[in-house]
Scaffold this active site. Sequence first.
Site, PDB file in Angstrom:
ATOM      1  CG  HIS A 137     -23.353 -34.881  -2.084  1.00 23.15           C
ATOM      2  ND1 HIS A 137     -24.159 -34.189  -2.944  1.00 23.15           N
ATOM      3  CD2 HIS A 137     -23.006 -36.023  -2.758  1.00 23.15           C
ATOM      4  CE1 HIS A 137     -24.305 -34.863  -4.077  1.00 23.15           C
ATOM      5  NE2 HIS A 137     -23.617 -35.989  -3.990  1.00 23.15           N
TER       6      HIS A 137
ATOM      7  CG  HIS B 121     -24.075 -25.742  -6.087  1.00 15.57           C
ATOM      8  ND1 HIS B 121     -23.400 -26.086  -7.229  1.00 15.57           N
ATOM      9  CD2 HIS B 121     -24.865 -26.803  -5.769  1.00 15.57           C
ATOM     10  CE1 HIS B 121     -23.785 -27.293  -7.599  1.00 15.57           C
ATOM     11  NE2 HIS B 121     -24.661 -27.760  -6.728  1.00 15.57           N
TER      12      HIS B 121
ATOM     13  CG  ASP C 172     -29.629 -30.287  -0.315  1.00 15.74           C
ATOM     14  OD1 ASP C 172     -30.385 -31.203  -0.661  1.00 15.74           O
ATOM     15  OD2 ASP C 172     -28.421 -30.252  -0.615  1.00 15.74           O
TER      16      ASP C 172
END
Length: 373
Positions: free
Chosen positions: A219, A258, A309
């Site tokens: 995450h 994802h 990210d």
Amino acid sequence: MTTASEGLAGVIAGRSAIATIGHEGAGLTYRGYGIHDLAGGAAFEEVAYLLLYNRLPNSAQLDAYVTRLKGMRRLPDKLKTALELLPGSAHPMDVMRTGVSLLGALEPEGENGRTGSGIADRLIASLGGMLLYWYRFHQRGERIDTETDDDSVAQHFLHLLTGRRPDPVKQKALDMSLILYAEHEFNASTFTARIVASTLADFYSAIAAAIGALRGPLHGGANEAAMELIARFDSPGEAEKAVRQMLAARRLIMGFGHRVYKTGDPRSDFVKEASKRLGEQTGDTTLFDVSERIEQVMRNEKGLFPNLDFYSASVYHYCGVPTSMFTPIFVIARTAGWAAHVIEQRNDNRLIRPLAEYTGPEEKDWEPLECRS
Ligand code: COA
């Protein structure tokens, strides 16, 4: 349903009016506003206001909100003492989780009229100060004043980090990344916050639990893990070789893939562009070039795309942020989204308590202790 969905993939686990993600035609929206408009034109404070108060502020409301946040940066003395007592070697995510817990003990919900959105504002205003008070005390032996006249959360963060007013390009990049990180529907940490809220626990408990869920590398921790990867390479060629080897060994490359997006993360192009710009500004684009080559390899070899990210890692690095503070920045931004979800959950609450598909042994006869082999 009699069989479980692995990782709850594809399960609609509740209703929410806060964000759409991956919806045909709409893409990522916060309260109906597209992420392209928000990331391209808004300030993080506008977006936090939108998420928490369910409408975009007008100019006077935004000014008042910025002033309100500015007025909430003070850290209680007991909190500062506790931050000094934490080890300097602690992970900054431990500092964030502990800081929220401490504030919850010092300024409990319900006392002095404290409500959910008020606590959310207080946390958005003071989380950066908690982290950087701890950091400057342990790294440089300084007791900094977290009450500055900085106009934004991004400026305040970079100012406290270095002790100097930040470069506007870096400040803008951080501000945009806070917008991109602010909300993302029923991701693991937000769902955690909603579960805690559904038990009617206090606001701080929901946020502290969400911080715990965010920390893992699948995450929010992926931005730190991505940085550790790209920092290992001096050239794109070296990165390509190593990533191919990692894929052959079936290793995960953090910052790719994802659960919901299957063709691309709409947030990634913004941070990629910022990474390129910041690299050019610093005169060393190695990190960007390495990142771009890894992106190419992942597309060609696995059909996978970078998520938010991946390029956030080089953006934060170019902004001078230590790697272990990448996920804490995510915390500051996502507190707006978590808080919106806690408020929404409370407004129409039912305890979140699903079922498990049982995979244990058949029923057995209990034997007294002396009869067991
Ligand atoms: N690197 C290498 N392979 C990856 C990958 C990655 N980052 N992400 C997914 N894959 C592969 C999986 O190994 C799996 O391959 P297989 O079918 O051969 O076993 C396939 O793609 C499907 O992935 P899966 O793990 O089932 O997807 P998921 O929906 O359960 O997981 C993530 C989603 C985000 C957890 C996953 O993509 C991941 O671990 N990414 C890296 C961590 C990360 O960046 N997290 C931040 C998310 S915003």
